[in-house]
Design a protein around this motif. Structure first.
Motif, PDB file in Angstrom:
ATOM      1  N   SER A   1       0.850  -1.191   0.000  1.00 35.14           N
ATOM      2  CA  SER A   1       0.000   0.000   0.000  1.00 35.14           C
ATOM      3  C   SER A   1       0.884   1.238   0.000  1.00 35.14           C
ATOM      4  O   SER A   1       2.084   1.169   0.315  1.00 35.14           O
ATOM      5  N   ALA A   2       0.282   2.357  -0.356  1.00 37.81           N
ATOM      6  CA  ALA A   2       1.008   3.629  -0.368  1.00 37.81           C
ATOM      7  C   ALA A   2       0.058   4.756  -0.019  1.00 37.81           C
ATOM      8  O   ALA A   2      -1.125   4.724  -0.367  1.00 37.81           O
ATOM      9  N   GLU A   3       0.580   5.735   0.681  1.00 39.74           N
ATOM     10  CA  GLU A   3      -0.135   6.984   0.901  1.00 39.74           C
ATOM     11  C   GLU A   3       0.459   8.031  -0.032  1.00 39.74           C
ATOM     12  O   GLU A   3       1.686   8.195  -0.090  1.00 39.74           O
ATOM     13  N   ILE A   4      -0.418   8.727  -0.756  1.00 42.97           N
ATOM     14  CA  ILE A   4       0.013   9.684  -1.767  1.00 42.97           C
ATOM     15  C   ILE A   4      -0.674  11.020  -1.514  1.00 42.97           C
ATOM     16  O   ILE A   4      -1.845  11.063  -1.122  1.00 42.97           O
ATOM     17  N   LYS A   5       0.048  12.088  -1.753  1.00 43.24           N
ATOM     18  CA  LYS A   5      -0.512  13.421  -1.550  1.00 43.24           C
ATOM     19  C   LYS A   5      -1.688  13.677  -2.496  1.00 43.24           C
ATOM     20  O   LYS A   5      -1.750  13.127  -3.604  1.00 43.24           O
ATOM     21  N   LEU A   6      -2.589  14.531  -2.061  1.00 42.00           N
ATOM     22  CA  LEU A   6      -3.674  15.032  -2.896  1.00 42.00           C
ATOM     23  C   LEU A   6      -3.560  16.549  -3.004  1.00 42.00           C
ATOM     24  O   LEU A   6      -3.013  17.201  -2.107  1.00 42.00           O
ATOM     25  N   ILE A   7      -4.059  17.095  -4.090  1.00 42.82           N
ATOM     26  CA  ILE A   7      -4.123  18.543  -4.254  1.00 42.82           C
ATOM     27  C   ILE A   7      -5.542  18.930  -4.649  1.00 42.82           C
ATOM     28  O   ILE A   7      -6.277  18.126  -5.228  1.00 42.82           O
ATOM     29  N   PRO A   8      -5.967  20.153  -4.334  1.00 41.90           N
ATOM     30  CA  PRO A   8      -7.286  20.604  -4.792  1.00 41.90           C
ATOM     31  C   PRO A   8      -7.243  20.931  -6.290  1.00 41.90           C
ATOM     32  O   PRO A   8      -6.260  21.487  -6.779  1.00 41.90           O
ATOM     33  N   VAL A   9      -8.287  20.549  -7.009  1.00 38.69           N
ATOM     34  CA  VAL A   9      -8.366  20.853  -8.438  1.00 38.69           C
ATOM     35  C   VAL A   9      -9.747  21.428  -8.760  1.00 38.69           C
ATOM     36  O   VAL A   9     -10.663  21.348  -7.933  1.00 38.69           O
ATOM     37  N   LYS A  10      -9.869  21.982  -9.947  1.00 34.88           N
ATOM     38  CA  LYS A  10     -11.156  22.517 -10.400  1.00 34.88           C
ATOM     39  C   LYS A  10     -11.718  21.626 -11.498  1.00 34.88           C
ATOM     40  O   LYS A  10     -11.082  20.666 -11.929  1.00 34.88           O
ATOM     41  N   GLU A  11     -12.903  21.965 -11.961  1.00 34.41           N
ATOM     42  CA  GLU A  11     -13.644  21.076 -12.856  1.00 34.41           C
ATOM     43  C   GLU A  11     -13.082  21.010 -14.274  1.00 34.41           C
ATOM     44  O   GLU A  11     -13.283  20.034 -14.991  1.00 34.41           O
ATOM     45  N   TYR A  12     -12.377  22.063 -14.697  1.00 35.37           N
ATOM     46  CA  TYR A  12     -11.911  22.127 -16.086  1.00 35.37           C
ATOM     47  C   TYR A  12     -10.441  22.492 -16.162  1.00 35.37           C
ATOM     48  O   TYR A  12      -9.861  23.038 -15.212  1.00 35.37           O
ATOM     49  N   MET A  13      -9.865  22.171 -17.307  1.00 34.27           N
ATOM     50  CA  MET A  13      -8.519  22.591 -17.637  1.00 34.27           C
ATOM     51  C   MET A  13      -8.611  23.596 -18.789  1.00 34.27           C
ATOM     52  O   MET A  13      -9.137  23.281 -19.859  1.00 34.27           O
ATOM     53  N   LYS A  14      -8.137  24.809 -18.538  1.00 33.24           N
ATOM     54  CA  LYS A  14      -8.066  25.816 -19.605  1.00 33.24           C
ATOM     55  C   LYS A  14      -6.767  25.587 -20.357  1.00 33.24           C
ATOM     56  O   LYS A  14      -5.678  25.795 -19.823  1.00 33.24           O
ATOM     57  N   LEU A  15      -6.875  25.140 -21.600  1.00 34.98           N
ATOM     58  CA  LEU A  15      -5.701  24.706 -22.357  1.00 34.98           C
ATOM     59  C   LEU A  15      -5.433  25.653 -23.529  1.00 34.98           C
ATOM     60  O   LEU A  15      -6.335  25.930 -24.327  1.00 34.98           O
ATOM     61  N   THR A  16      -4.207  26.121 -23.598  1.00 33.78           N
ATOM     62  CA  THR A  16      -3.775  27.004 -24.684  1.00 33.78           C
ATOM     63  C   THR A  16      -2.849  26.229 -25.612  1.00 33.78           C
ATOM     64  O   THR A  16      -1.855  25.641 -25.171  1.00 33.78           O
ATOM     65  N   TYR A  17      -3.177  26.222 -26.902  1.00 37.16           N
ATOM     66  CA  TYR A  17      -2.376  25.558 -27.926  1.00 37.16           C
ATOM     67  C   TYR A  17      -1.618  26.635 -28.713  1.00 37.16           C
ATOM     68  O   TYR A  17      -2.231  27.537 -29.283  1.00 37.16           O
ATOM     69  N   LYS A  18      -0.297  26.522 -28.730  1.00 35.87           N
ATOM     70  CA  LYS A  18       0.506  27.521 -29.442  1.00 35.87           C
ATOM     71  C   LYS A  18       1.411  26.833 -30.460  1.00 35.87           C
ATOM     72  O   LYS A  18       2.294  26.056 -30.080  1.00 35.87           O
TER      73      LYS A  18
END
Length: 563
Positions: free
Chosen positions: A223-240
């Motif tokens: 088993s392993a314990e892994i960190k969590l981070i807060p995230v939001k519902e979408y990813m705003k992605l920029t393509y360049k």
């Protein structure tokens, strides 16, 4: 805008295996895809069933399963039984390297019950999981809670155990490092059956730092314990889109997330770059966005996870014609954007898989299970892929990316190329992979006082010479790539096919901490050495025993000298 010339090569005569590979799609469409679909569905039902169990029941079952592992290890007779291996079938492993070491006599320990998410602790921001939990399974549980792992590797079927014992990376690694850098604790069954909990600051801290890249050769991870981070519902992605020479593309890649003089705290949440030709690339940066922002008037939402959508890498390539654009992608769909097409490997295996009619009719069954593709390929096709195909990752200091791209073009001509930056942290101990000594004294673009910026260059496709019908020596090309990595402080993940000799393996990786833990935790004579487990070629029982005996003799001598 200049390009590097590729060396001329003579034409190669087609052989019967070429036709097997060309028409392999028949087996994929009519056998592998339907079976994969059934397996995915049954796995989903089993996961949902487990998720409904209360925490105490899951923890009790986990402890019972750990006890079974301990009891099984205690049944082993070191004088009669082979070295310890998991009972997982060789074809299930995700990667090109065939698990040949299990052809030799070995002592199996069944870890198949260890596939549960044990707890999501929102106060500590930690998730506790068993090693066979997959990225797809874990993101399905955490993302609806607006939580996620700091590093979520793209393919659904990648397991936590594989990413810890090997390596894992994602577009967020330029902030959080490799998958192993997000660990809180590891529960490990040692060779003598003792169960320990290793953290970065307890008595087993050496084991905590030694397990990543060790390929399960120090103990059995349960088993392993892994960190969590807060995230939001979408990813705003920029393509360049960017055009220029390979060196100019490498410079644009670094500038896309770590401009000179920029504030390291203002880095984008995600970074990914695709080099489509020697003169063209698309550089993507992402930032988490709320549902409210994504649904504002004028914003474009792209549900890339829908079965009929174009494959993500081809969608990104449209930026070369469209120019720069921005869109919003649901967070979980973004995490697994390369799953349906297995990056771009499916274009070779299923040439029409990207066509609109196939996506609409059968896209919902994608992707085929990698394990089933391995079962149906046979020895001849497997050897063909080793010789005529490249699946490699190169981890190297970011300031060497331009040199690496030019080297790859001259040696292999594989496109697209995947670029993903990652921090390699300066740790309290020197692990198998480590930053360049003294990097903090002469920091390069992206470096900090506590971490050197590295890049993962992913090379997954048939080389240009193979596509043109020319001769290509895959083994020799990989050998030259490995030597180039050694000379440039680079590292090759062990999932891929390796041509490294034992001496060169330990020229690439540092062995001091690994050898120390092998001796201290009595792994010698119980678990196979990491080089021998990773090396190419079939391992007979005689080879396994002779190699392990030689390692044991050397390391016991060192241990006696230390004492």
């Amino acid at each position: 805008m200049s390009t590097l010339p590729a060396p001329p090569r003579p034409q190669r005569k087609k052989i019967w295996v070429d036709y097997l590979v060309q028409f392999r799609w028949i087996i994929i469409v009519f056998v592998v895809l339907p079976l994969s679909c059934v397996i995915y569905f049954l796995s989903y039902l089993e996961e949902r069933k487990t998720e409904k169990k209360p925490y105490k029941q899951r923890q009790k079952e986990h402890e019972e399963n750990v006890h079974k592992v301990v009891k099984r290890l205690q049944q082993r007779n070191p004088f009669k039984d082979g070295l310890v291996c998991t009972a997982r079938k060789p074809y299930i492993v995700v990667g090109m390297r065939h698990v040949d070491y299990k052809r030799a006599r070995h002592f199996e320990v069944d870890l198949s019950p260890f596939n549960n998410v044990l707890d999501v602790d929102r106060e500590r921001m930690v998730v506790k999981v068993e090693p066979l939990v997959t990225m797809g399974q874990l993101s399905r549980i955490t993302v609806p809670l607006n939580l996620a792992l700091p590093v979520v590797s793209e393919l659904n079927d990648l397991t936590v155990g594989g990413l810890i014992n090997g390596y894992g990376i994602e577009g967020s690694s330029h902030i959080y490092g490799l998958f192993s850098d997000t660990l809180v604790s590891l529960e490990v069954v040692l060779a003598d059956g003792k169960v320990v909990r290793a953290t970065k600051d307890n008595e087993y801290s050496d084991l905590f730092y030694a397990i990543p890249w060790s390929q399960g050769t120090l103990g059995l991870l349960v088993s392993a314990e892994i960190k969590l981070i807060p995230v939001k519902e979408y990813m705003k992605l920029t393509y360049k889109p960017v055009r220029g020479s390979l060196r100019e593309l490498a410079k644009a890649y670094a500038d896309s997330f770590a401009p000179k003089g920029g504030d390291p705290k203002k880095m984008p949440d995600f970074v990914e770059s695709l080099i489509f030709t020697p003169t063209e690339g698309v550089f993507m940066t992402g930032a988490y966005a709320s549902e409210e922002e994504a649904k504002r008037k004028g914003n474009v939402i792209n549900r890339v996870g829908w079965w009929f959508k174009p494959w993500f890498y081809q969608h990104a390539e449209t930026a070369l014609k469209r120019g720069e654009f921005v869109e919003y992608i649901p967070t979980r769909e973004y995490y697994h954007r390369h799953t349906r097409s297995l990056f771009w490997e499916m274009k070779l295996i299923l040439p029409f898989g990207d066509q609109w009619w196939f996506r609409w009719l059968m896209g919902w069954m994608m992707p085929p299970k990698i394990s089933l593709m391995k079962i149906t390929q046979g020895e001849a096709i497997r050897k063909y892929y080793h010789d005529m195909h490249v699946i490699q990752d190169m981890l190297l200091p970011m300031h060497k990316v331009a040199d690496a791209l030019e080297f790859l073009h001259c040696e292999m001509e594989v496109y697209p190329i995947w670029l993903c930056p990652h921090r390699l942290f300066k740790l309290p101990v020197k692990t198998m992979v480590y930053p360049e000594p003294g990097f903090e004294l002469d920091p390069k673009q992206g470096d900090t006082s506590f971490a050197q910026m590295f890049a993962d260059i992913g090379v997954y496709y048939a080389p240009g010479p193979v596509l043109r019908g020319e001769e290509f020596d895959g083994a020799e090309a990989v050998h030259r790539l490995e030597e180039w990595l050694i000379q440039n402080h680079g590292f090759q993940p062990q999932y891929s096919v390796s041509e490294l000799s034992e001496d060169n393996f330990w020229r690439m990786f540092d062995r001091e901490l690994y050898d120390h833990c092998r001796r201290k935790y009595k792994a010698i004579g119980t678990f196979m050495d990491v080089y021998y487990k990773s090396k190419k070629g079939k391992k007979t029982e005689k080879e396994v025993l002779e190699a392990e005996a030689a390692i044991a003799e050397t390391e016991y001598a060192v241990a006696e000298k230390e004492n």
